[in-house]
Design an enzyme around this catalytic site. Structure first.
Site, short mmCIF file in Angstrom:
data_model
loop_
_atom_site.label_atom_id
_atom_site.label_comp_id
_atom_site.label_asym_id
_atom_site.label_seq_id
_atom_site.Cartn_x
_atom_site.Cartn_y
_atom_site.Cartn_z
N LYS A 52 -18.18 -77.12 -40.34
CA LYS A 52 -19.57 -76.66 -40.15
C LYS A 52 -19.65 -75.73 -38.95
O LYS A 52 -20.32 -74.69 -38.99
CB LYS A 52 -20.50 -77.87 -39.97
CG LYS A 52 -20.71 -78.65 -41.27
CD LYS A 52 -21.43 -79.98 -41.08
CE LYS A 52 -21.46 -80.75 -42.39
NZ LYS A 52 -22.06 -82.08 -42.30
N GLN A 96 -23.67 -86.55 -38.23
CA GLN A 96 -22.68 -86.69 -39.31
C GLN A 96 -22.64 -88.16 -39.76
O GLN A 96 -22.54 -89.06 -38.94
CB GLN A 96 -21.30 -86.23 -38.83
CG GLN A 96 -20.25 -86.17 -39.92
CD GLN A 96 -20.58 -85.17 -41.03
OE1 GLN A 96 -21.16 -84.12 -40.81
NE2 GLN A 96 -20.19 -85.50 -42.26
N ASP A 119 -30.42 -81.27 -42.56
CA ASP A 119 -29.77 -82.00 -43.65
C ASP A 119 -30.79 -82.37 -44.74
O ASP A 119 -30.40 -82.73 -45.85
CB ASP A 119 -29.17 -83.32 -43.12
CG ASP A 119 -27.67 -83.23 -42.87
OD1 ASP A 119 -27.00 -82.45 -43.56
OD2 ASP A 119 -27.19 -83.97 -41.99
N1 GUN Z 1 -21.66 -87.13 -44.69
C1 GUN Z 1 -21.34 -86.74 -45.96
N2 GUN Z 1 -22.13 -85.72 -46.35
C2 GUN Z 1 -22.97 -85.44 -45.33
C3 GUN Z 1 -23.99 -84.48 -45.14
O1 GUN Z 1 -24.33 -83.67 -46.01
N3 GUN Z 1 -24.59 -84.50 -43.91
C4 GUN Z 1 -24.27 -85.39 -42.96
N4 GUN Z 1 -24.96 -85.36 -41.81
N5 GUN Z 1 -23.33 -86.30 -43.10
C5 GUN Z 1 -22.67 -86.33 -44.28
#
Ligand code: GUN
Length: 295
Positions: A52, A96, A119
């Protein structure tokens, strides 16, 4: 059979985002900024956060990662979130997932300011998504809709079966595809671990979206001839023929399913590269104040 090249579509979208970022930068005197909090040492989460960060830089956005130890208390994490919520120079914040077991994930998600929740996991933004209001759409479902759109796949009136009801993928994508809007308007069935005759239900699908988290669970007998198959899964399986010692596989048994499909996403290089696009789009949207206008 057409292989949907997620990497190529994601690269095009990244270039579009990058040129918009460049145009907007001079206006505000700074670039959009995404902050990520990572609690603990989960290797998969570490990989996702790094990717990211890299993608932010590729499109000219700034990013910061707050790495907190596994032993971080819930109160400490909530405090960190509050600190970032109040920072006017940070547009988007993600925590995350998963967080360590001693932390209540619902409290964490609710603590993120809805206007920074890129998100799209906060109940306020989920509610807005369900109602079809402007909102931050969750990244992977948004990526799937963009893949369908950019591949010229008609959705209107089509039968769509989603396998897997997670909050991150299955549930939101089933809602988004059933909305009365362009790129959606499907008749959607959401399947899960208690679904009876899963294979027969899947065979009704014009568009089959698989997010079961089970390696190669969907085989040829689940797929109607001419269907579009979107595989959200990604699994490492030992493979001595590879230099790395492992191969990447999806939730779909690609080798036997591909020949039946009109379109299919490969693993890797299908849905994976698109998941970051939704996040970048939401961060740009937060920067512009599109969903929650700046005062
Ligand atoms: N863990 C797995 N997929 C995601 C996501 O799209 N966002 C976040 N914050 N954690 C994740």
């Amino acid at each position: 059979m057409n292989i949907i090249n997620g990497k190529e579509i994601a690269d095009k979208l990244k270039a579009e985002i990058a040129s918009e970022v460049q145009a907007l930068r001079s206006d505000k005197g700074r670039a959009p900024h995404l902050a990520a909090i990572l609690v603990g040492n989960d290797p998969a989460s570490e990989t996702y956060v790094k990717s990211k960060e890299k993608s932010c830089h590729e499109v000219g956005m700034s990013s910061s990662v707050y790495r907190l130890p596994e032993t971080t208390s819930e109160a400490e994490l909530l405090e960190a979130i509050d600190f970032i919520n109040k920072d006017d120079e940070i547009d988007g914040l993600i925590v995350q997932l998963p967080v360590p077991k001693h932390i209540d994930v619902n409290k964490v998600i609710s603590a993120i300011a809805p206007e920074k929740d890129v998100d799209g996991f906060h109940p306020m933004n989920v509610g807005r998504m369900v109602l079809g209001w402007p909102t931050y759409l969750p990244a992977t479902p948004m990526g799937i809709l963009l893949l369908l759109q950019r591949s010229g796949i008609e959705t209107e009136g089509k039968r769509c079966v989603v396998v897997g009801r997670s909050n991150i993928v299955g549930t939101p994508v089933s809602i988004m595809l059933s909305r009365n809007q362009a790129g959606a308007n499907c008749t959607v069935t959401l399947c899960h671990t208690r679904t009876k005759n899963l294979d027969a239900v899947c065979r009704t699908a014009d568009i089959l979206i698989v997010a079961t988290g089970k390696c190669e669970a969907i085989t040829a007998e689940y797929v109607k001839e001419g269907a579009v198959v979107i595989d959200v899964g990604i699994h490492r399986v030992p493979d001595s023929s590879k230099k790395s010692g492992f191969a990447l596989k999806g939730d779909v048994k690609y080798d036997e399913v591909a020949s039946r499909c009109s379109h299919i996403t490969p693993v890797p290089g299908g849905v994976g590269p698109m998941t970051i696009i939704g996040l970048l789009k939401n961060t740009l949207s937060a920067f512009k104040g599109e969903i929650y206008p700046h005062e």
